[in-house]
Scaffold this motif. Structure first.
Motif, PDB file in Angstrom:
ATOM      1  N   TRP A 150       0.806  -1.195   0.010  1.00  0.00           N
ATOM      2  CA  TRP A 150      -0.005   0.104  -0.065  1.00  0.00           C
ATOM      3  C   TRP A 150       0.988   1.268  -0.075  1.00  0.00           C
ATOM      4  N   VAL A 151       0.475   2.278  -0.524  1.00  0.00           N
ATOM      5  CA  VAL A 151       1.058   3.626  -0.748  1.00  0.00           C
ATOM      6  C   VAL A 151       0.235   4.747  -0.480  1.00  0.00           C
ATOM      7  N   GLN A 152       0.574   5.846   0.218  1.00  0.00           N
ATOM      8  CA  GLN A 152       0.049   6.957   0.163  1.00  0.00           C
ATOM      9  C   GLN A 152       0.414   7.702  -1.099  1.00  0.00           C
ATOM     10  N   ASP A 153      -0.158   7.760  -2.138  1.00  0.00           N
ATOM     11  CA  ASP A 153       0.301   8.036  -3.587  1.00  0.00           C
ATOM     12  C   ASP A 153       0.904   9.597  -3.545  1.00  0.00           C
ATOM     13  N   ALA A 154       0.144  10.407  -3.169  1.00  0.00           N
ATOM     14  CA  ALA A 154       0.256  11.722  -3.241  1.00  0.00           C
ATOM     15  C   ALA A 154       1.406  12.311  -2.398  1.00  0.00           C
ATOM     16  N   ARG A 155       1.614  11.508  -1.333  1.00  0.00           N
ATOM     17  CA  ARG A 155       2.695  11.911  -0.401  1.00  0.00           C
ATOM     18  C   ARG A 155       4.001  11.189  -1.007  1.00  0.00           C
ATOM     19  N   LEU A 156       3.904  10.377  -1.605  1.00  0.00           N
ATOM     20  CA  LEU A 156       5.040   9.769  -2.284  1.00  0.00           C
ATOM     21  C   LEU A 156       5.660  10.618  -3.362  1.00  0.00           C
ATOM     22  N   VAL A 157       4.694  11.333  -4.134  1.00  0.00           N
ATOM     23  CA  VAL A 157       5.381  12.471  -5.055  1.00  0.00           C
ATOM     24  C   VAL A 157       5.978  13.637  -4.257  1.00  0.00           C
ATOM     25  N   ALA A 158       5.093  14.029  -3.240  1.00  0.00           N
ATOM     26  CA  ALA A 158       5.653  15.194  -2.600  1.00  0.00           C
ATOM     27  C   ALA A 158       7.047  14.934  -2.045  1.00  0.00           C
ATOM     28  N   LEU A 159       7.246  13.692  -1.286  1.00  0.00           N
ATOM     29  CA  LEU A 159       8.543  13.284  -0.696  1.00  0.00           C
ATOM     30  C   LEU A 159       9.561  13.185  -1.785  1.00  0.00           C
ATOM     31  N   CYS A 160       9.182  12.510  -3.008  1.00  0.00           N
ATOM     32  CA  CYS A 160      10.349  12.703  -4.113  1.00  0.00           C
ATOM     33  C   CYS A 160      10.730  14.114  -4.544  1.00  0.00           C
ATOM     34  N   ALA A 161       9.616  14.953  -4.560  1.00  0.00           N
ATOM     35  CA  ALA A 161      10.250  16.435  -4.661  1.00  0.00           C
ATOM     36  C   ALA A 161      10.875  17.063  -3.719  1.00  0.00           C
ATOM     37  N   MET A 162      10.836  16.584  -2.380  1.00  0.00           N
ATOM     38  CA  MET A 162      11.341  17.140  -1.348  1.00  0.00           C
ATOM     39  C   MET A 162      12.787  16.764  -1.321  1.00  0.00           C
ATOM     40  N   ASP A 163      13.071  15.219  -1.597  1.00  0.00           N
ATOM     41  CA  ASP A 163      14.246  15.015  -1.841  1.00  0.00           C
ATOM     42  C   ASP A 163      15.156  15.462  -2.824  1.00  0.00           C
ATOM     43  N   ALA A 164      14.512  15.643  -4.181  1.00  0.00           N
ATOM     44  CA  ALA A 164      14.939  16.495  -5.148  1.00  0.00           C
ATOM     45  C   ALA A 164      15.479  17.905  -4.748  1.00  0.00           C
ATOM     46  N   ALA A 165      14.471  18.593  -4.164  1.00  0.00           N
ATOM     47  CA  ALA A 165      15.004  20.088  -3.527  1.00  0.00           C
ATOM     48  C   ALA A 165      15.996  19.859  -2.597  1.00  0.00           C
ATOM     49  N   GLU A 166      15.988  18.997  -1.702  1.00  0.00           N
ATOM     50  CA  GLU A 166      17.319  18.765  -0.918  1.00  0.00           C
ATOM     51  C   GLU A 166      18.604  18.247  -1.451  1.00  0.00           C
ATOM     52  N   HIS A 167      18.399  17.938  -2.698  1.00  0.00           N
ATOM     53  CA  HIS A 167      19.605  17.443  -3.530  1.00  0.00           C
ATOM     54  C   HIS A 167      20.094  18.672  -4.378  1.00  0.00           C
ATOM     55  N   GLY A 168      19.338  19.807  -4.242  1.00  0.00           N
ATOM     56  CA  GLY A 168      19.670  20.886  -4.975  1.00  0.00           C
ATOM     57  C   GLY A 168      18.662  21.618  -5.954  1.00  0.00           C
ATOM     58  N   ALA A 169      17.604  20.936  -6.313  1.00  0.00           N
ATOM     59  CA  ALA A 169      16.769  20.950  -7.554  1.00  0.00           C
ATOM     60  C   ALA A 169      16.024  22.227  -7.198  1.00  0.00           C
ATOM     61  N   ALA A 170      15.592  22.973  -8.391  1.00  0.00           N
ATOM     62  CA  ALA A 170      14.490  23.965  -8.248  1.00  0.00           C
ATOM     63  C   ALA A 170      13.218  23.351  -8.404  1.00  0.00           C
ATOM     64  N   VAL A 171      12.276  23.424  -7.307  1.00  0.00           N
ATOM     65  CA  VAL A 171      10.833  22.961  -7.604  1.00  0.00           C
ATOM     66  C   VAL A 171       9.838  24.189  -7.691  1.00  0.00           C
ATOM     67  N   HIS A 172       9.266  24.078  -8.984  1.00  0.00           N
ATOM     68  CA  HIS A 172       8.404  25.101  -9.054  1.00  0.00           C
ATOM     69  C   HIS A 172       7.109  24.717  -9.298  1.00  0.00           C
ATOM     70  N   THR A 173       5.880  24.443  -8.452  1.00  0.00           N
ATOM     71  CA  THR A 173       4.530  24.168  -8.570  1.00  0.00           C
ATOM     72  C   THR A 173       3.683  25.436  -9.206  1.00  0.00           C
ATOM     73  N   ARG A 174       2.678  24.993  -9.737  1.00  0.00           N
ATOM     74  CA  ARG A 174       1.879  25.922 -10.469  1.00  0.00           C
ATOM     75  C   ARG A 174       2.658  26.909 -11.526  1.00  0.00           C
ATOM     76  N   THR A 175       3.478  26.369 -12.186  1.00  0.00           N
ATOM     77  CA  THR A 175       4.210  26.940 -13.146  1.00  0.00           C
ATOM     78  C   THR A 175       4.259  26.202 -14.637  1.00  0.00           C
TER      79      THR A 175
END
Length: 505
Positions: A150-175
């Motif tokens: 089982w997975v909390q699907d939307a939270r999985l996406v948010a955590l991947c984006a967080m991990d990307a940002a913590e590795h230096g990625a720029a994340v722009h939602t509503r863009t």
């Protein structure tokens, strides 16, 4: 115009786009991820929320896909034990459908196509004696039990984006990405915020992970033609009050050869789905219709003792799956595999067709491998052994961790302890930092939603609207008061401007 330079620009903030951004940033590439709406606002929050190999795909001889997905199940379960966990499924044997021998053969393959260390194997049960038989009609005497996740699907996406940002990625939602022009050494990309403000960035490569909009991005944004296309298949789900007290899920076979699941959901509910219907409308406007709701009620009622009626439905959701078009004759048999199309007629353009949540990490790894071979540099693949934010739970033992948090914070309501540890894992300590009593969590904006959590979601998880918080970062919307969404919107209007935005990373 502001001009920035990136190695990789990813279009699409669903599971594939967030996974690719995370993988690439972790290899040392400079990454920008843009999403026209909220993270996981469409397909990636509208799944059946399973980490599974796809038992029914064996009937379509998709052995390679099933094996790949089965291999990924335990990789994912180890990476985030707070939002993903094993689940046992019960299949009541319906003699009018598939023979028992065929089911046993399929389950044997399912157990042995990939190595298992966490998940238990399948077995046959007597439903008249097993707890899972009590909510079912007495005509079902034999059943089969097997494991998936089982997975909390939307939270999985948010955590991947967080991990990307913590590795230096720029994340722009509503863009929104409104134009991309190939230049001699890269792409000149025009982005537009919801305010209408536009700016340009340059990137050495472009990833089109727009899901249902992958073809539209190719045609209208990059002015390129695609060798492949996606087939849009609508899947709808209903949520009803809890139908049974045990922790098993069900998989039901239906006369039309489709299957539906009934799954424990958010403690007090049961999730039932999904449908498979060809879809030709706007993917952003998909809704479960009356026929689908009736279908799910009828199919579930053919197995459960309790008759499920449309009036019982407390919430429903629907999403469009952008499946790789393999020209199958019906929507249920369309492959759930994926394809990566890399256009190297100049600066690289990689487009993602198809895919499923279970194989997102592998898809991302393969995509970045392809880009790495073209861009050069970068570090080795890394996500197979990595944990997602909050997933560094000692021994991956969620129950012990939840008890540890309750012991450390004895003042915290046990219901909140469970929800915080499930949603945020070890990151829940960031919400609880400096708190020594319930009053320290701040105003209770809605039942169960305190200021400390709302601020965390704004500051760290790109939550911008009430729907972001109530339906994607959590499922608190199921228990919110009638005016709850408006109350939360009013709070956000008042407080959001006072907090830093992870979009500025």
């Amino acid at each position: 115009m502001q001009k920035l330079d990136f190695d990789i620009l990813v279009i699409g903030g669903g599971i594939n786009g967030a996974g690719i951004a995370r993988d690439a940033a972790g290899r040392g590439y400079s990454v920008l991820l843009c999403e026209k709406d909220d993270l996981a606002q469409h397909t990636s929050s509208a799944s059946t929320k399973l980490i599974h190999g796809g038992l029914r795909y064996l009937e379509y001889y998709e052995f390679g896909l099933v094996r790949k997905a089965l291999q990924e199940r335990e990789v994912l379960l180890r990476s985030a034990p707070h939002i993903m966990w094993p689940l046992r499924f019960v299949m009541p044997h319906n003699r009018a459908m598939r023979p028992a021998l065929l089911i046993r053969a399929g389950l044997f393959l399912y157990d042995h196509l990939a190595r298992r260390e966490i998940l238990r194997g399948s077995r046959t049960i007597n439903l008249h004696r097993h707890p899972a038989g009590s909510p079912l009609k007495p005509s079902f005497g034999r059943g089969f039990v097997y494991s998936d996740g089982w997975v909390q699907d939307a939270r999985l996406v948010a955590l991947c984006a967080m991990d990307a940002a913590e590795h230096g990625a720029a994340v722009h939602t509503r863009t929104r990405c409104i134009a991309a022009t190939r230049e001699a050494t890269g792409w000149l990309v025009t982005l537009q915020a919801t305010t209408g403000q536009t700016w340009q960035v340059r990137a050495r490569s472009l990833v089109n992970a727009a899901g249902p909009w992958v073809g539209e991005v190719l045609g209208t944004v990059t002015q390129r033609n695609a060798a492949r296309r996606v087939r849009l298949v609508k899947g709808s789900h209903i949520i009803v009050p809890r139908l049974y007290d045990h922790h098993y899920a069900y998989i039901f076979q239906n006369p039309d050869k489709r299957i539906i699941f009934a799954i424990p959901f958010e403690q007090d509910f049961t999730l039932i789905g999904t449908t498979d219907i060809e879809y030709t409308g706007d993917p952003g406007l998909v809704r479960a219709d009356e026929d689908e709701i009736n279908y799910l009620c009828d199919m579930a009622s053919s197995y459960f003792r309790h008759r499920i009626k449309p009036a019982d439905v407390v919430w429903h959701y629907s999403g469009v799956r952008p499946l790789l078009d393999d020209e199958s004759s019906n929507a249920s048999s369309v492959t759930r595999d994926y394809a990566l199309e890399c256009d190297t007629d100049g600066a690289p353009l990689l487009s993602v067709f198809g895919g499923k949540i279970t194989t997102f990490r592998k898809l991302a790894e393969e995509a970045v491998d392809r880009l790495q071979s073209l861009l050069g540099g970068g570090q080795p693949a890394w996500t197979a052994q990595a944990v997602l934010p909050g997933g560094d739970i000692p021994g991956a033992d969620y129950d012990a961790f939840c008890q540890h948090i309750q012991t450390r914070h004895p003042w915290l309501d046990p219901v909140l302890t469970h929800r915080y540890t499930r949603a945020y894992g070890t990151r829940c300590e960031r919400i609880l930092a400096g708190c020594h009593a319930m009053a320290d969590l701040g105003e209770e904006i809605l039942p169960g939603l305190y200021e400390a959590e709302a601020r965390y979601l704004v500051d760290n998880e790109w939550a911008r609207t009430a729907a972001d918080m109530l339906w994607r970062r959590s499922k608190l919307g199921l228990k919110a008061l009638k005016d709850g969404e408006q109350r939360l919107s009013d709070w956000l209007d008042k407080h959001q401007g006072h907090h830093s935005s992870p979009d500025a990373a």
